[in-house]
Design an enzyme around this catalytic site. Structure first.
Site, mmCIF file in Angstrom:
data_model
loop_
_atom_site.group_PDB
_atom_site.id
_atom_site.type_symbol
_atom_site.label_atom_id
_atom_site.label_comp_id
_atom_site.label_asym_id
_atom_site.label_seq_id
_atom_site.Cartn_x
_atom_site.Cartn_y
_atom_site.Cartn_z
ATOM 1 N N CYS A 1 0.812 -1.227 0.000
ATOM 2 C CA CYS A 1 0.000 0.000 0.000
ATOM 3 C C CYS A 1 0.844 1.274 0.000
ATOM 4 O O CYS A 1 0.333 2.341 -0.316
ATOM 5 C CB CYS A 1 -0.941 -0.003 1.197
ATOM 6 S SG CYS A 1 -1.935 -1.482 1.290
ATOM 7 N N HIS B 1 -3.450 7.051 2.479
ATOM 8 C CA HIS B 1 -3.842 5.719 2.005
ATOM 9 C C HIS B 1 -5.216 5.387 2.579
ATOM 10 O O HIS B 1 -5.502 5.669 3.743
ATOM 11 C CB HIS B 1 -2.800 4.697 2.460
ATOM 12 C CG HIS B 1 -3.214 3.286 2.216
ATOM 13 N ND1 HIS B 1 -3.712 2.871 1.009
ATOM 14 C CD2 HIS B 1 -3.225 2.191 3.027
ATOM 15 C CE1 HIS B 1 -4.006 1.582 1.085
ATOM 16 N NE2 HIS B 1 -3.726 1.141 2.300
ATOM 17 N N ASN C 1 -10.099 -0.606 -0.114
ATOM 18 C CA ASN C 1 -8.638 -0.498 -0.073
ATOM 19 C C ASN C 1 -8.080 -1.036 -1.392
ATOM 20 O O ASN C 1 -8.087 -2.243 -1.627
ATOM 21 C CB ASN C 1 -8.111 -1.301 1.116
ATOM 22 C CG ASN C 1 -6.604 -1.198 1.274
ATOM 23 O OD1 ASN C 1 -5.914 -0.727 0.377
ATOM 24 N ND2 ASN C 1 -6.102 -1.635 2.414
HETATM 25 O O1 UT7 Z 1 -3.757 -1.352 3.606
HETATM 26 C C1 UT7 Z 1 -2.862 -2.053 4.410
HETATM 27 C C2 UT7 Z 1 -3.063 -1.761 5.809
HETATM 28 N N1 UT7 Z 1 -4.276 -2.392 6.251
HETATM 29 C C3 UT7 Z 1 -4.875 -1.859 7.278
HETATM 30 O O2 UT7 Z 1 -4.438 -0.828 7.712
HETATM 31 C C4 UT7 Z 1 -6.055 -2.573 7.886
HETATM 32 C C5 UT7 Z 1 -5.939 -2.455 9.379
HETATM 33 N N2 UT7 Z 1 -6.976 -3.101 10.148
HETATM 34 C C6 UT7 Z 1 -8.280 -2.742 10.092
HETATM 35 O O3 UT7 Z 1 -8.664 -1.921 9.302
HETATM 36 C C7 UT7 Z 1 -9.229 -3.351 11.091
HETATM 37 O O4 UT7 Z 1 -8.484 -4.072 12.053
HETATM 38 C C8 UT7 Z 1 -10.287 -4.285 10.464
HETATM 39 C C9 UT7 Z 1 -11.298 -3.476 9.666
HETATM 40 C C10 UT7 Z 1 -9.603 -5.307 9.574
HETATM 41 C C11 UT7 Z 1 -11.039 -5.022 11.569
HETATM 42 O O5 UT7 Z 1 -11.621 -4.106 12.471
HETATM 43 P P1 UT7 Z 1 -11.451 -4.335 14.049
HETATM 44 O O6 UT7 Z 1 -12.245 -3.294 14.720
HETATM 45 O O7 UT7 Z 1 -9.974 -4.384 14.330
HETATM 46 O O8 UT7 Z 1 -12.151 -5.737 14.265
HETATM 47 P P2 UT7 Z 1 -11.538 -7.055 14.888
HETATM 48 O O9 UT7 Z 1 -10.603 -7.697 13.945
HETATM 49 O O10 UT7 Z 1 -11.049 -6.722 16.263
HETATM 50 O O11 UT7 Z 1 -12.858 -7.937 15.001
HETATM 51 C C12 UT7 Z 1 -13.933 -7.567 15.835
HETATM 52 C C13 UT7 Z 1 -15.053 -8.563 15.658
HETATM 53 C C14 UT7 Z 1 -14.604 -10.006 15.777
HETATM 54 O O12 UT7 Z 1 -15.631 -10.730 16.443
HETATM 55 P P3 UT7 Z 1 -15.504 -11.069 18.000
HETATM 56 O O13 UT7 Z 1 -14.254 -11.882 18.107
HETATM 57 O O14 UT7 Z 1 -15.434 -9.757 18.687
HETATM 58 O O15 UT7 Z 1 -16.756 -11.846 18.241
HETATM 59 C C15 UT7 Z 1 -14.520 -10.469 14.358
HETATM 60 O O16 UT7 Z 1 -14.699 -11.853 14.217
HETATM 61 O O17 UT7 Z 1 -15.624 -8.440 14.348
HETATM 62 C C16 UT7 Z 1 -15.662 -9.720 13.724
HETATM 63 N N3 UT7 Z 1 -15.501 -9.542 12.294
HETATM 64 C C17 UT7 Z 1 -16.538 -9.324 11.440
HETATM 65 N N4 UT7 Z 1 -17.864 -9.262 11.653
HETATM 66 C C18 UT7 Z 1 -18.661 -9.023 10.571
HETATM 67 C C19 UT7 Z 1 -14.351 -9.510 11.577
HETATM 68 N N5 UT7 Z 1 -14.623 -9.288 10.278
HETATM 69 C C20 UT7 Z 1 -15.968 -9.172 10.177
HETATM 70 C C21 UT7 Z 1 -16.833 -8.922 9.087
HETATM 71 N N6 UT7 Z 1 -18.156 -8.842 9.342
HETATM 72 N N7 UT7 Z 1 -16.390 -8.738 7.831
#
Ligand code: UT7
Length: 357
Positions: free
Chosen positions: A111, A248, A278
Site C-alpha cells: 500500500c 492511504h 482499499n
Molecule cells: O492497507 C494495508 C493496511 N491495512 C490496514 O491498515 C487494515 C488495518 N486493520 C483494520 O482496518 C481493522 O483491524 C479491520 C477493519 C480489519 C477489523 O476491524 P477491528 O475493529 O480491528 O475488528 P476485529 O478484527 O477486532 O474484530 C472484531 C469482531 C470479531 O468478532 P468477536 O471476536 O469480537 O466476536 C470479528 O470476528 O468483528 C468480527 N468480524 C466481522 N464481523 C462481521 C471480523 N470481520 C468481520 C466482518 N463482518 N467482515
C-alpha cells in the site's frame, strides 16, 4: 534546485461494483459492520488484467500532462498484484501504452508503493538521470480475496491511479520518508505463491490475503502519524501550513486518527474509501485525481501523502502543487464493455476457496 512536480493525473476504476450488501451473500458479514469498522460501502472488481487498468489510468495521466507516450523515459508501476511473476506488470504496460523510450519496472511496497515510487521518481528527476516519469499505482487484489476469511475479504478492491512527474524550478516534492519493518511481514501477506512454494502447489487456504487486522491497525496509526509529522518538518512547514492530507485509504478510523494526530480539520482530508475500499498502491493517486477534479487542489496547495501497508511498509511525502490544476488534454482510453456481475467475476475465488456463508 531542480525539483519534481506532478504535471499529470488520472484514474481508472473498473465499472463492476461489489456492494456491502452483495458481500452478505458471499461471507458472514453485514453492511453495518463493514461501514462502521472500515468506512467502506462498495468496491470495484476488475474484468480486465491489472496491466489494462494501469494502461487506462496511464493514458489519462499523459493526456492531462499534455504529453505523448514517447515523451516518457521511465515508468514506475507500484503494485503487488501484477499479471504474472515474470515479467513485471510494467513490462506489459510499457507495451500497451507504447512507451517506446521508457525504462520500466515494478515496485512492490504494497500500500505504500506509490509514495515509494514518488521518492524514486523525484531522485531520478533531481539527479537528471530521467526527465519525465510516469508513476502508476494499480492493484487487482480481488484475485486474492478468500470469502472464508471475512476479516480481509470485505476490505479490498481493484483500481489504478497514475501521475506524471516532470522537472520544475520550484515547489514540487519537498520531502519524503520511507521505511519498513520486515520482522512483522507476516502480519499482512499473501502466502502460497512465489518460489518458496513447491511447484504446482495448489492447497486451499493459500494465496489469499491474510492479515492480523488489529495489529496492523495500531501500527498504521502510529507510523502514518510519525511519517507525516517528519515530512512536514523536513519541508520546513508547520502543521498549519498543510492544505490537504491525501492518506492511504485502508480504514476510515485510521484516516481519522492520523488527521487528529496532525491536528487537521476533516475538510483538509481527502477520502474516497466508501466508494473503492482499499486498492492498496492505487488509493493515493486515485484520491489525488478525484481531489483535483473536485477543485480541492489549488495552485500552490501544500499536500501531505501518507501510507502504510504490507512489508510492513510506511511512507509519506510533502509536495507543493504547481500553477496548473486543469488537465491540458483528455484521453479516450476506456475499459472494454462488460455485462459480467461482481459475482460472475468472483466465481473462480468461490470455486477455489469456497463461500463464507
Ligand atoms: O492497507 C494495508 C493496511 N491495512 C490496514 O491498515 C487494515 C488495518 N486493520 C483494520 O482496518 C481493522 O483491524 C479491520 C477493519 C480489519 C477489523 O476491524 P477491528 O475493529 O480491528 O475488528 P476485529 O478484527 O477486532 O474484530 C472484531 C469482531 C470479531 O468478532 P468477536 O471476536 O469480537 O466476536 C470479528 O470476528 O468483528 C468480527 N468480524 C466481522 N464481523 C462481521 C471480523 N470481520 C468481520 C466482518 N463482518 N467482515
Amino acid at each position: 534546485m531542480t525539483t519534481a512536480q506532478i504535471t499529470g493525473w488520472g484514474m481508472a476504476a473498473p465499472p463492476t461494483v461489489l456492494s456491502n450488501h452483495d458481500l452478505e451473500q458471499l461471507t458472514e458479514t453485514n453492511d453495518e459492520w463493514i461501514t462502521t469498522r472500515s468506512g467502506i460501502k462498495e468496491r470495484r472488481i476488475s474484468h480486465v488484467p491489472l496491466s489494462d487498468m494501469a494502461t487506462v489510468a496511464g493514458h489519462r495521466a499523459l493526456a492531462a500532462a499534455g504529453l505523448e507516450p514517447e515523451d516518457i523515459d521511465l515508468l514506475i508501476l507500484a503494485t503487488c498484484s501484477g499479471d504474472t511473476i515474470i515479467p513485471s506488470a510494467a513490462s506489459f504496460v510499457q507495451a500497451k501504452m507504447a512507451l517506446t523510450n521508457a525504462a520500466a519496472f515494478d515496485i512492490n511496497a504494497a500500500c505504500s508503493g506509490w509514495i515509494y515510487g514518488l521518492e524514486h521518481a523525484t531522485a531520478m528527476i533531481r539527479s537528471g538521470i530521467k526527465q519525465r516519469v510516469l508513476l502508476i499505482g494499480a492493484e487487482r487484489l480481488s484475485h486474492y480475496l478468500d470469502f472464508t476469511d471475512r476479516s480481509t475479504a470485505v476490505l479490498f478492491g481493484d483500481g489504478a491511479g497514475a501521475t506524471v512527474l516532470e522537472a520544475a524550478d520550484e515547489g514540487g516534492v519537498r520531502s519524503t520518508t520511507t521505511g519498513i519493518d520486515g520482522d512483522a511481514a507476516e502480519l499482512l501477506w499473501v502466502p502460497g505463491v512465489g518460489s518458496n512454494t513447491p511447484p504446482g502447489c495448489d492447497l486451499p487456504a493459500t494465496s489469499g490475503v491474510r492479515m492480523n487486522g488489529r495489529e496492523v491497525f495500531k501500527r498504521a496509526v502510529t507510523m502514518m502519524g510519525e511519517a507525516s509529522t517528519k515530512v512536514v518538518a523536513d519541508a520546513g512547514w508547520e502543521l498549519e501550513d498543510v492544505d490537504l492530507l491525501i492518506p492511504h485509504q485502508a480504514n476510515m478510523r485510521i484516516i481519522d486518527a492520523t488527521a487528529r494526530r496532525l491536528g487537521l480539520d476533516p475538510d483538509k482530508v481527502v477520502t474516497n474509501i466508501h466508494a473503492y475500499g482499499n486498492t492498496s498502491a492505487a488509493t493515493i493517486p486515485m484520491a489525488l485525481t478525484e481531489a483535483i477534479e473536485a477543485g480541492r487542489v489549488q495552485p500552490g496547495s501544500n499536500i501531505v501523502f501518507a501510507a502504510f501497508g504490507g512489508g510492513l511498509t510506511w511512507a509519506a511525502a510533502a509536495l507543493t502543487w504547481g500553477d496548473r490544476v486543469e488537465s491540458i488534454g483528455t484521453s479516450d482510453a476506456e475499459f472494454p464493455r462488460t455485462d459480467q456481475t461482481a459475482f460472475d467475476l468472483l466465481a473462480p475465488n468461490i470455486e477455489y476457496f469456497g463461500k463464507g456463508v
